[in-house]
Design a protein around this motif. Structure first.
Motif, PDB file in Angstrom:
ATOM      1  N   LYS A   1       0.824  -1.208   0.000  1.00 15.20           N
ATOM      2  CA  LYS A   1       0.000   0.000   0.000  1.00 15.20           C
ATOM      3  C   LYS A   1       0.865   1.267   0.000  1.00 15.20           C
ATOM      4  O   LYS A   1       0.606   2.216  -0.744  1.00 15.20           O
ATOM      5  CB  LYS A   1      -0.930  -0.015   1.212  1.00 15.20           C
ATOM      6  CG  LYS A   1      -2.053   0.961   1.127  1.00 15.20           C
ATOM      7  CD  LYS A   1      -3.023   0.708   2.278  1.00 15.20           C
ATOM      8  CE  LYS A   1      -4.365   1.294   1.951  1.00 15.20           C
ATOM      9  NZ  LYS A   1      -5.396   0.875   2.871  1.00 15.20           N
TER      10      LYS A   1
ATOM     11  N   THR B   1      -4.913  -3.643  -5.132  1.00 17.55           N
ATOM     12  CA  THR B   1      -4.779  -2.364  -5.834  1.00 17.55           C
ATOM     13  C   THR B   1      -3.945  -2.601  -7.063  1.00 17.55           C
ATOM     14  O   THR B   1      -2.986  -3.347  -7.021  1.00 17.55           O
ATOM     15  CB  THR B   1      -4.075  -1.324  -4.925  1.00 17.55           C
ATOM     16  OG1 THR B   1      -4.840  -1.170  -3.744  1.00 17.55           O
ATOM     17  CG2 THR B   1      -3.942   0.014  -5.625  1.00 17.55           C
TER      18      THR B   1
ATOM     19  N   THR C   1      -3.617  -5.185  -0.917  1.00 17.31           N
ATOM     20  CA  THR C   1      -3.380  -4.039  -0.042  1.00 17.31           C
ATOM     21  C   THR C   1      -4.384  -3.952   1.094  1.00 17.31           C
ATOM     22  O   THR C   1      -4.219  -3.135   1.989  1.00 17.31           O
ATOM     23  CB  THR C   1      -3.435  -2.728  -0.844  1.00 17.31           C
ATOM     24  OG1 THR C   1      -4.674  -2.661  -1.559  1.00 17.31           O
ATOM     25  CG2 THR C   1      -2.272  -2.624  -1.820  1.00 17.31           C
ATOM     26  N   GLN C   2      -5.446  -4.753   1.060  1.00 24.20           N
ATOM     27  CA  GLN C   2      -6.414  -4.728   2.158  1.00 24.20           C
ATOM     28  C   GLN C   2      -7.062  -6.094   2.308  1.00 24.20           C
ATOM     29  O   GLN C   2      -7.513  -6.683   1.348  1.00 24.20           O
ATOM     30  CB  GLN C   2      -7.477  -3.636   1.954  1.00 24.20           C
ATOM     31  CG  GLN C   2      -8.337  -3.766   0.735  1.00 24.20           C
ATOM     32  CD  GLN C   2      -7.806  -2.988  -0.464  1.00 24.20           C
ATOM     33  OE1 GLN C   2      -6.938  -2.154  -0.333  1.00 24.20           O
ATOM     34  NE2 GLN C   2      -8.322  -3.280  -1.640  1.00 24.20           N
TER      35      GLN C   2
END
Length: 82
Positions: free
Chosen positions: A23, A82, A67-68
């Motif tokens: 990220k 992402t 990223t999450q």
């Protein structure tokens, strides 16, 4: 006192650290200053998802990095990248 710095290795990180690292790295990228694909691969390692898309005569390689975290199912999906 000796301090040695090692380049971050995303492959050796636990998944939470790797997501945060991905990220931060991606947030620094800019359309105004294009980044070489090899530079991204050197810093982030292998992408979590990869797609190819043809637009007219050009073929684009689209790479995604997680990223999450969304769901603990052992599968990385687009909504986590992402």
């Amino acid at each position: 006192l000796v301090i040695t710095f090692y380049k971050d290795d995303p492959q050796a990180m636990i998944w939470q650290d790797r997501e945060a690292f991905n990220k931060r790295f991606i947030a620094k990228l800019s359309i105004e200053q294009p980044t070489n694909l090899n530079h991204v691969l050197d810093d982030l390692g292998s992408p979590d998802l990869t797609y190819a898309k043809r637009v007219e005569e050009n073929v684009w390689q689209i790479i995604f990095y997680r990223t999450q975290h969304v769901k603990s199912d052992g599968i990385t999906t687009m909504d986590e990248c992402t």
